[in-house]
Design a protein around this motif. Structure first.
Motif: not given
Length: 321
Positions: A207-233
């Motif tokens: 429970t704690f592992l998955l919930l922590c991963s989910g919440f920490a993963g949200q800003p991380f995933a957005r940051a990764v996608r932002t960097r990918r988009r900037e590189r493509t741009t």
């Protein structure tokens, strides 16, 4: 949990919305209070009547409430049942009921095994079941919201809400397991209580592992996608640079105007200006300018990129007109 707090402080810095971060802080405090050495020292200072148990449990309840509210804020139109489950009224009722039940328990001297030592008391069983029933309600509401986020998200952005759904599922299973232990303890059925206790550790960890991963993963995933988009741009802007130069030579746009507000250092602004000025040159009948082959494909790729990866052919056509 403190690592999650640190991750959220780093990855979510600058964001006005801090509900998830405060939730992580309160849950981390609750778990810290449940460390035996910390608990014994603080409870001794509080009179040795296990009152720190109530403080820790209410901190956890507050953290879970804030988690639910944070997840709900990410939804555009959460269902009415979700809004009720995550309301302040339901939270307040749970806190009030748990507090009343706690003070009805004959708590005795300080113990680090509160429910094992006192769980045979009806008030203690009710106290525990109020907490975990509330957790199940909040986790169920969070799972509904996160499931919708999984449905509408794509790529790496779908992973964090999927982890949240899984974490909520294990969390609900954990609450059911604990309620079974409470009832078995109250009924004196030690065999059932021991059997249910086997599942407690794995469910708690997952429970704690998955919930922590989910919440920490949200800003991380957005940051990764932002960097990918900037590189493509930047890559698309580099591909269009020669065509843009040729278009500007025959049909100068505002990028050639020194007084115009144009930030060429911003990749999105630059690419948008390139597309607009190339299209302007193509449709202006006063000049002879055409784009074909690989250059035309690059232009269309840039248009699709600017309107989003999920842009439909019809949308792309409207942008080019």
């Amino acid at each position: 949990m403190w690592l999650l707090v640190l991750a959220l402080l780093v990855l979510r810095r600058g964001r006005v919305e801090r509900t998830i971060t405060w939730a992580a802080v309160t849950i981390a405090i609750s778990m810290t209070l449940n460390i035996d050495a910390v608990y014994l020292a603080l409870d001794a200072a509080a009179g040795g009547s296990n009152v720190v148990t109530l403080v820790a449990d209410l901190a956890l309840m507050t953290g879970v409430f804030l988690l639910g509210r944070g997840v709900m804020k990410a939804a555009d139109h959460p269902p009415r049942a979700v809004r009720i489950a995550l309301s302040r009224v339901v939270f307040g009722a749970a806190v009030f009921s748990a507090s009343i039940a706690f003070f009805l328990i004959e708590r005795g001297a300080t113990t680090t095994n509160f429910m094992l030592d006192l769980g045979q008391q009806p008030a203690a069983a009710v106290y525990s079941m109020i907490h975990f029933t509330y957790y199940a309600v909040v986790l169920g509401a969070m799972a509904v919201v996160a499931s919708e986020q999984v449905r509408v998200s794509h790529g790496i952005l779908a992973l964090p809400p999927a982890l949240l759904v899984a974490g909520c599922g294990f969390g609900i299973s954990l609450t059911i397991d604990i309620i079974v232990m409470d009832l078995a303890h109250l009924a004196g059925n030690t065999g059932l209580m021991s059997t249910a206790a086997v599942f407690y550790g794995p469910l708690y960890l997952l429970t704690f592992l998955l919930l922590c991963s989910g919440f920490a993963g949200q800003p991380f995933a957005r940051a990764v996608r932002t960097r990918r988009r900037e590189r493509t741009t930047r890559e698309l802007a580099a591909r269009l640079a020669p065509v843009w130069q040729a278009a500007s030579d025959v049909h100068p746009g505002i990028s050639r105007n020194a007084e115009a507000v144009f930030d060429a250092d911003d990749p999105e602004t630059l690419l948008h200006r390139q597309v607009v000025e190339i299209r302007d040159a193509m449709i202006d009948t006063r000049v002879a300018f055409a784009v074909r082959g690989a250059d035309l494909q690059s232009l269309e790729d840039a248009e699709r990129h600017l309107v989003g990866e999920s842009a439909t052919p019809a949308t792309s056509t409207r942008v080019r007109q």
